[in-house]
Design a protein around this motif. Structure first.
Motif, PDB file in Angstrom:
ATOM      1  N   ASN A 129       0.812  -1.225   0.000  1.00 27.89           N
ATOM      2  CA  ASN A 129       0.000   0.000   0.000  1.00 27.89           C
ATOM      3  C   ASN A 129       0.842   1.270   0.000  1.00 27.89           C
ATOM      4  N   GLY A 130       2.174   1.131  -0.145  1.00 29.75           N
ATOM      5  CA  GLY A 130       3.020   2.302  -0.315  1.00 29.75           C
ATOM      6  C   GLY A 130       3.768   2.791   0.905  1.00 29.75           C
ATOM      7  N   ASN A 131       3.834   1.995   1.961  1.00 30.85           N
ATOM      8  CA  ASN A 131       4.564   2.420   3.162  1.00 30.85           C
ATOM      9  C   ASN A 131       6.048   2.075   2.981  1.00 30.85           C
ATOM     10  N   ALA A 132       6.896   3.099   2.894  1.00 27.82           N
ATOM     11  CA  ALA A 132       8.330   2.908   2.648  1.00 27.82           C
ATOM     12  C   ALA A 132       9.024   2.274   3.850  1.00 27.82           C
ATOM     13  N   GLN A 133       8.576   2.587   5.058  1.00 28.76           N
ATOM     14  CA  GLN A 133       9.188   1.995   6.253  1.00 28.76           C
ATOM     15  C   GLN A 133       8.986   0.482   6.270  1.00 28.76           C
ATOM     16  N   ALA A 134       7.814   0.044   5.866  1.00 26.16           N
ATOM     17  CA  ALA A 134       7.521  -1.388   5.843  1.00 26.16           C
ATOM     18  C   ALA A 134       8.413  -2.085   4.823  1.00 26.16           C
ATOM     19  N   LEU A 135       8.608  -1.463   3.671  1.00 26.58           N
ATOM     20  CA  LEU A 135       9.475  -2.039   2.640  1.00 26.58           C
ATOM     21  C   LEU A 135      10.908  -2.174   3.165  1.00 26.58           C
ATOM     22  N   LYS A 136      11.421  -1.169   3.846  1.00 26.44           N
ATOM     23  CA  LYS A 136      12.772  -1.231   4.422  1.00 26.44           C
ATOM     24  C   LYS A 136      12.865  -2.335   5.472  1.00 26.44           C
ATOM     25  N   LYS A 137      11.855  -2.457   6.304  1.00 26.82           N
ATOM     26  CA  LYS A 137      11.865  -3.472   7.359  1.00 26.82           C
ATOM     27  C   LYS A 137      11.824  -4.875   6.767  1.00 26.82           C
ATOM     28  N   LEU A 138      11.046  -5.070   5.698  1.00 25.50           N
ATOM     29  CA  LEU A 138      10.996  -6.385   5.034  1.00 25.50           C
ATOM     30  C   LEU A 138      12.354  -6.735   4.437  1.00 25.50           C
ATOM     31  N   GLU A 139      13.007  -5.771   3.798  1.00 29.98           N
ATOM     32  CA  GLU A 139      14.338  -6.020   3.230  1.00 29.98           C
ATOM     33  C   GLU A 139      15.326  -6.379   4.335  1.00 29.98           C
ATOM     34  N   GLU A 140      15.231  -5.705   5.472  1.00 22.38           N
ATOM     35  CA  GLU A 140      16.097  -5.993   6.605  1.00 22.38           C
ATOM     36  C   GLU A 140      15.850  -7.400   7.126  1.00 22.38           C
ATOM     37  N   LEU A 141      14.581  -7.797   7.202  1.00 18.89           N
ATOM     38  CA  LEU A 141      14.255  -9.152   7.663  1.00 18.89           C
ATOM     39  C   LEU A 141      14.787 -10.209   6.701  1.00 18.89           C
ATOM     40  N   LYS A 142      14.693  -9.946   5.398  1.00 22.15           N
ATOM     41  CA  LYS A 142      15.212 -10.893   4.413  1.00 22.15           C
ATOM     42  C   LYS A 142      16.725 -11.036   4.533  1.00 22.15           C
ATOM     43  N   LYS A 143      17.431  -9.933   4.779  1.00 21.62           N
ATOM     44  CA  LYS A 143      18.886 -10.000   4.945  1.00 21.62           C
ATOM     45  C   LYS A 143      19.254 -10.797   6.189  1.00 21.62           C
ATOM     46  N   ARG A 144      18.504 -10.612   7.276  1.00 16.11           N
ATOM     47  CA  ARG A 144      18.763 -11.359   8.504  1.00 16.11           C
ATOM     48  C   ARG A 144      18.552 -12.852   8.291  1.00 16.11           C
ATOM     49  N   GLU A 145      17.463 -13.204   7.593  1.00 14.94           N
ATOM     50  CA  GLU A 145      17.178 -14.620   7.341  1.00 14.94           C
ATOM     51  C   GLU A 145      18.228 -15.225   6.434  1.00 14.94           C
ATOM     52  N   ALA A 146      18.691 -14.457   5.432  1.00 18.31           N
ATOM     53  CA  ALA A 146      19.713 -14.963   4.518  1.00 18.31           C
ATOM     54  C   ALA A 146      21.031 -15.181   5.264  1.00 18.31           C
ATOM     55  N   ALA A 147      21.327 -14.346   6.241  1.00 23.53           N
ATOM     56  CA  ALA A 147      22.564 -14.489   7.009  1.00 23.53           C
ATOM     57  C   ALA A 147      22.484 -15.674   7.954  1.00 23.53           C
ATOM     58  N   ARG A 148      21.315 -16.037   8.432  1.00 24.18           N
ATOM     59  CA  ARG A 148      21.147 -17.147   9.367  1.00 24.18           C
ATOM     60  C   ARG A 148      21.087 -18.502   8.652  1.00 24.18           C
ATOM     61  N   THR A 149      20.575 -18.517   7.457  1.00 25.58           N
ATOM     62  CA  THR A 149      20.381 -19.763   6.727  1.00 25.58           C
ATOM     63  C   THR A 149      21.674 -20.153   6.026  1.00 25.58           C
ATOM     64  N   PRO A 150      22.203 -21.326   6.328  1.00 18.81           N
ATOM     65  CA  PRO A 150      23.409 -21.764   5.628  1.00 18.81           C
ATOM     66  C   PRO A 150      23.067 -22.131   4.186  1.00 18.81           C
ATOM     67  N   VAL A 151      23.987 -21.841   3.299  1.00 16.02           N
ATOM     68  CA  VAL A 151      23.791 -22.142   1.879  1.00 16.02           C
ATOM     69  C   VAL A 151      24.266 -23.567   1.629  1.00 16.02           C
ATOM     70  N   ILE A 152      23.357 -24.439   1.106  1.00 19.88           N
ATOM     71  CA  ILE A 152      23.682 -25.838   0.818  1.00 19.88           C
ATOM     72  C   ILE A 152      23.684 -26.015  -0.694  1.00 19.88           C
ATOM     73  N   LYS A 153      24.784 -26.607  -1.179  1.00 19.12           N
ATOM     74  CA  LYS A 153      24.873 -26.832  -2.631  1.00 19.12           C
ATOM     75  C   LYS A 153      24.729 -28.265  -2.962  1.00 19.12           C
TER      76      LYS A 153
END
Length: 153
Positions: A129-153
């Motif tokens: 719906n256009g809230n820029a703060q929410a978009l920033k917070k979602l990107e931050e959450l995705k970065k945190r999850e990517a840092a916690r999840t080990p990459v398996i090949k």
């Protein structure tokens, strides 16, 4: 001709009124010696007036009636409950700020239990719906999850 005469009469009236004020002022003027001290008509110097001690003004006491009453924990909890109800109602109606606030409450556990899935749901709705703060917070959450999840090949 009448105008000139009436003007002259007014001028004479005002100048005499001004002169009488000046004369009255001269009659009430204090008599001062050359050394700048007051003198009485008989020539003697009056005694100096007594010096009054300077007293500090009284400081008003602050009473409890001037202070707002403290809210009890029960009142605070009731206010938080009503705030959350209001935010949920507005979030369901599509208000982006209410959606963001509700998502942050679920994310931080402020007044509600921590629930990452509900937090993401409301933050995603707010960013859609256009809230820029929410978009920033979602990107931050995705970065945190990517840092916690080990990459398996």
């Amino acid at each position: 001709m009448k105008t000139i005469i009436s003007f002259l009469v007014l001028l004479a009236f005002f100048s005499s009124a001004h002169n009488s004020k000046a004369q009255a002022r001269n009659l009430t003027r204090r008599i001062v010696n050359p050394d700048n001290t007051l003198a009485t008509p008989n020539g003697s110097t009056p005694p100096a007036p007594p010096v009054k001690p300077v007293v500090a003004p009284a400081v008003p006491q602050v009473t409890q009636t001037n202070v707002a009453p403290q809210k009890t924990q029960e009142q605070k909890d009731e206010l938080l409950r009503k705030t959350i109800e209001f935010q949920k109602k507005k979030a369901e109606e599509g208000a982006p700020s209410a959606q963001y606030d509700l998502g942050m409450r679920y994310l931080n556990g402020n007044g509600l239990g921590k629930d990452l899935d509900l937090a993401k749901k409301w933050l995603t709705a707010a960013s859609t719906n256009g809230n820029a703060q929410a978009l920033k917070k979602l990107e931050e959450l995705k970065k945190r999850e990517a840092a916690r999840t080990p990459v398996i090949k």
